[in-house]
Design a protein around this motif. Structure first.
Motif, PDB file in Angstrom:
ATOM      1  N   ILE A  10     -25.364 -27.506   7.577  1.00  0.00           N
ATOM      2  CA  ILE A  10     -26.351 -28.573   7.420  1.00  0.00           C
ATOM      3  C   ILE A  10     -26.945 -28.534   6.014  1.00  0.00           C
ATOM      4  O   ILE A  10     -27.408 -27.498   5.542  1.00  0.00           O
ATOM      5  CB  ILE A  10     -27.468 -28.441   8.476  1.00  0.00           C
ATOM      6  CG1 ILE A  10     -26.855 -28.589   9.873  1.00  0.00           C
ATOM      7  CG2 ILE A  10     -28.563 -29.480   8.250  1.00  0.00           C
ATOM      8  CD1 ILE A  10     -27.830 -28.394  11.005  1.00  0.00           C
ATOM      9  N   ALA A  11     -26.928 -29.687   5.370  1.00  0.00           N
ATOM     10  CA  ALA A  11     -27.549 -29.828   4.056  1.00  0.00           C
ATOM     11  C   ALA A  11     -28.988 -30.277   4.226  1.00  0.00           C
ATOM     12  O   ALA A  11     -29.328 -30.975   5.189  1.00  0.00           O
ATOM     13  CB  ALA A  11     -26.771 -30.838   3.212  1.00  0.00           C
ATOM     14  N   VAL A  12     -29.837 -29.864   3.297  1.00  0.00           N
ATOM     15  CA  VAL A  12     -31.231 -30.293   3.263  1.00  0.00           C
ATOM     16  C   VAL A  12     -31.462 -30.982   1.932  1.00  0.00           C
ATOM     17  O   VAL A  12     -31.199 -30.418   0.872  1.00  0.00           O
ATOM     18  CB  VAL A  12     -32.203 -29.104   3.420  1.00  0.00           C
ATOM     19  CG1 VAL A  12     -33.641 -29.578   3.287  1.00  0.00           C
ATOM     20  CG2 VAL A  12     -31.984 -28.395   4.762  1.00  0.00           C
ATOM     21  N   ARG A  22     -35.393 -22.532   6.707  1.00  0.00           N
ATOM     22  CA  ARG A  22     -35.726 -21.660   7.845  1.00  0.00           C
ATOM     23  C   ARG A  22     -35.627 -22.427   9.162  1.00  0.00           C
ATOM     24  O   ARG A  22     -35.204 -21.872  10.182  1.00  0.00           O
ATOM     25  CB  ARG A  22     -37.131 -21.085   7.678  1.00  0.00           C
ATOM     26  CG  ARG A  22     -37.247 -20.055   6.552  1.00  0.00           C
ATOM     27  CD  ARG A  22     -38.551 -19.279   6.643  1.00  0.00           C
ATOM     28  NE  ARG A  22     -39.710 -20.145   6.441  1.00  0.00           N
ATOM     29  CZ  ARG A  22     -40.269 -20.386   5.254  1.00  0.00           C
ATOM     30  NH1 ARG A  22     -39.753 -19.840   4.158  1.00  0.00           N
ATOM     31  NH2 ARG A  22     -41.333 -21.164   5.146  1.00  0.00           N
ATOM     32  N   ALA A  23     -36.020 -23.704   9.141  1.00  0.00           N
ATOM     33  CA  ALA A  23     -35.940 -24.521  10.357  1.00  0.00           C
ATOM     34  C   ALA A  23     -34.483 -24.687  10.800  1.00  0.00           C
ATOM     35  O   ALA A  23     -34.174 -24.617  11.990  1.00  0.00           O
ATOM     36  CB  ALA A  23     -36.584 -25.879  10.117  1.00  0.00           C
ATOM     37  N   VAL A  24     -33.600 -24.912   9.838  1.00  0.00           N
ATOM     38  CA  VAL A  24     -32.176 -25.033  10.151  1.00  0.00           C
ATOM     39  C   VAL A  24     -31.657 -23.747  10.774  1.00  0.00           C
ATOM     40  O   VAL A  24     -30.947 -23.759  11.787  1.00  0.00           O
ATOM     41  CB  VAL A  24     -31.372 -25.388   8.876  1.00  0.00           C
ATOM     42  CG1 VAL A  24     -29.867 -25.219   9.124  1.00  0.00           C
ATOM     43  CG2 VAL A  24     -31.665 -26.822   8.439  1.00  0.00           C
ATOM     44  N   ALA A  25     -32.041 -22.609  10.187  1.00  0.00           N
ATOM     45  CA  ALA A  25     -31.611 -21.320  10.725  1.00  0.00           C
ATOM     46  C   ALA A  25     -32.168 -21.097  12.126  1.00  0.00           C
ATOM     47  O   ALA A  25     -31.475 -20.587  13.019  1.00  0.00           O
ATOM     48  CB  ALA A  25     -32.043 -20.190   9.793  1.00  0.00           C
ATOM     49  N   SER A  26     -33.428 -21.495  12.355  1.00  0.00           N
ATOM     50  CA  SER A  26     -34.055 -21.332  13.677  1.00  0.00           C
ATOM     51  C   SER A  26     -33.326 -22.141  14.734  1.00  0.00           C
ATOM     52  O   SER A  26     -33.288 -21.752  15.910  1.00  0.00           O
ATOM     53  CB  SER A  26     -35.521 -21.747  13.624  1.00  0.00           C
ATOM     54  OG  SER A  26     -36.267 -20.891  12.790  1.00  0.00           O
ATOM     55  N   GLY A  27     -32.769 -23.279  14.311  1.00  0.00           N
ATOM     56  CA  GLY A  27     -32.034 -24.119  15.249  1.00  0.00           C
ATOM     57  C   GLY A  27     -30.585 -23.723  15.431  1.00  0.00           C
ATOM     58  O   GLY A  27     -29.856 -24.352  16.211  1.00  0.00           O
ATOM     59  N   GLY A  28     -30.156 -22.687  14.711  1.00  0.00           N
ATOM     60  CA  GLY A  28     -28.778 -22.223  14.865  1.00  0.00           C
ATOM     61  C   GLY A  28     -27.810 -22.764  13.834  1.00  0.00           C
ATOM     62  O   GLY A  28     -26.593 -22.639  13.997  1.00  0.00           O
ATOM     63  N   GLY A  29     -28.328 -23.365  12.743  1.00  0.00           N
ATOM     64  CA  GLY A  29     -27.465 -23.922  11.722  1.00  0.00           C
ATOM     65  C   GLY A  29     -27.399 -23.059  10.481  1.00  0.00           C
ATOM     66  O   GLY A  29     -28.144 -22.085  10.330  1.00  0.00           O
ATOM     67  N   GLU A 287     -40.904 -28.866  13.070  1.00  0.00           N
ATOM     68  CA  GLU A 287     -40.654 -28.661  14.502  1.00  0.00           C
ATOM     69  C   GLU A 287     -39.556 -29.583  15.007  1.00  0.00           C
ATOM     70  O   GLU A 287     -38.698 -29.172  15.797  1.00  0.00           O
ATOM     71  CB  GLU A 287     -41.940 -28.888  15.298  1.00  0.00           C
ATOM     72  CG  GLU A 287     -42.985 -27.808  15.114  1.00  0.00           C
ATOM     73  CD  GLU A 287     -44.207 -28.040  15.995  1.00  0.00           C
ATOM     74  OE1 GLU A 287     -44.119 -28.875  16.929  1.00  0.00           O
ATOM     75  OE2 GLU A 287     -45.238 -27.406  15.742  1.00  0.00           O
ATOM     76  N   ARG A 288     -39.573 -30.844  14.567  1.00  0.00           N
ATOM     77  CA  ARG A 288     -38.538 -31.788  14.995  1.00  0.00           C
ATOM     78  C   ARG A 288     -37.162 -31.351  14.474  1.00  0.00           C
ATOM     79  O   ARG A 288     -36.154 -31.457  15.185  1.00  0.00           O
ATOM     80  CB  ARG A 288     -38.874 -33.190  14.507  1.00  0.00           C
ATOM     81  CG  ARG A 288     -37.777 -34.238  14.722  1.00  0.00           C
ATOM     82  CD  ARG A 288     -37.333 -34.391  16.180  1.00  0.00           C
ATOM     83  NE  ARG A 288     -38.415 -34.756  17.050  1.00  0.00           N
ATOM     84  CZ  ARG A 288     -38.826 -36.021  17.251  1.00  0.00           C
ATOM     85  NH1 ARG A 288     -38.211 -37.017  16.636  1.00  0.00           N
ATOM     86  NH2 ARG A 288     -39.826 -36.261  18.060  1.00  0.00           N
ATOM     87  N   VAL A 289     -37.112 -30.849  13.232  1.00  0.00           N
ATOM     88  CA  VAL A 289     -35.840 -30.379  12.673  1.00  0.00           C
ATOM     89  C   VAL A 289     -35.287 -29.227  13.507  1.00  0.00           C
ATOM     90  O   VAL A 289     -34.102 -29.208  13.848  1.00  0.00           O
ATOM     91  CB  VAL A 289     -36.018 -29.959  11.198  1.00  0.00           C
ATOM     92  CG1 VAL A 289     -34.786 -29.211  10.695  1.00  0.00           C
ATOM     93  CG2 VAL A 289     -36.264 -31.199  10.332  1.00  0.00           C
TER      94      VAL A 289
END
Length: 312
Positions: A10-12, A22-29, A287-289
């Motif tokens: 996932i690109a930001v 960090r949000a991407v990592a928390s979501g498994g990405g 949070e939504r990410v």
């Protein structure tokens, strides 16, 4: 949506901010750049800086705004029909609903008159003072914000009438009207909160005719988009006393120019589109990410998929 079978790449953009990494990592990405053929893109800015083209690998784009009319007007979403687009609709609902309640309660309790006072004369305020207790509030566009507002109003003893596209019952509302029956609600409710999406169908949804149908004690609050209200008609209604007042977090035009009649009307309250300030907006978007990256990584459809035909 089929499972990715691996941690999604996932690109930001436009910049890989640490919070969203960090949000991407928390979501498994796994965060990668746009040049590294990502599966998805988390966008943290507006359409003016969006890439002219997306890599063929991108299957999902998350936008940071709840309203997407500018993205549709610019044609960005339509240029990528193979991509699943999601907005932040619902992520900011509680914050914006709280602001709407503040404007409505301030109007009903005559706060503008109190703030303008320069002497102690309580009897001057008595004709303007009201209560939300026992009042009926019309919520025009009972999506995430409207649904968040209903229990807030209920805690003050107010009941709600809701308007949505389908007419499907909105939890907590006394009655839900489909948009085809919206004309019925103007004389029924005591006050109104506009929280509908901005689309061609909702442009100037509230005009002179609708304002004239409201009670003279009604307060009108708009926390959606300025285009939903005919500004000239509103100025006329406020000047003539057709309605009691208006609380506006959004205006048309926006920003509202200095010297505009709305600035000087004693029964108009204006906040500069700050119902969702950055200090609250950014954590809510993070949070939504996390939620949507988690869904994407699990092969589940993300929250708030944009319906291009509906405009939101």
């Amino acid at each position: 949506m089929a499972s990715t079978q691996r941690s999604p790449r996932i690109a930001v953009g436009p910049r890989p901010d640490d919070m969203f990494v960090r949000a991407v990592a928390s979501g498994g990405g796994i965060t990668v750049s746009l040049e590294e053929s990502p599966d998805a893109l988390i966008w943290t800015s507006g359409p003016d800086t969006f890439p002219a083209a997306l890599p063929e690998s991108v299957r999902w784009v998350q936008l940071s705004s709840a309203g997407v009319e500018n993205w549709l007007t610019e044609g960005i979403i339509k240029r990528h029909p193979r991509v699943l687009w999601t907005s932040a609709a619902g992520a900011y609902s509680a914050t914006v609903a709280e602001h709407a309640l503040m404007l409505l309660l301030a109007g009903v309790r005559a706060l503008p008159h109190h703030l303008a006072a320069s002497s102690w004369a309580p009897e001057e305020f008595y004709p303007h003072l009201g209560t939300l207790r026992g009042a009926t509030i019309g919520i025009i566009g009972a999506g995430g914000i409207g649904r968040a507002l209903i229990p807030m109003l209920a805690s003050l003893g107010a009941q709600t009438l809701a308007v949505n596209r389908s007419g499907r019952p909105v939890p907590g509302a006394v009655e839900t009207f489909p948009v085809e029956r919206i004309d019925e609600i103007w004389p029924l409710a005591d006050h109104f909160v506009i929280s509908a999406a901005a689309t061609p169908d909702t442009e100037q949804l509230v005009g002179a005719e609708e304002l004239a149908a409201m009670k003279p004690t009604a307060w009108l609050v708009n926390i959606a988009r300025g285009s939903l209200i005919d500004t000239d008609a509103l100025v006329g209604a406020l000047t003539a006393g057709t309605i009691a007042g208006a609380g506006l977090d959004v205006t048309d035009p926006e920003p509202l120019p200095a010297g505009h009649p709305l600035w000087s009307l004693p029964n108009a309250m204006i906040t500069p589109h700050d119902s969702n300030p950055p200090a609250l907006r950014v954590p809510a978007y993070v949070e939504r990410v996390v939620e949507n990256v988690t869904r994407f990584a699990s092969g589940v459809e993300p929250v708030a998929v944009i319906d291009v035909s509906a405009g939101y």
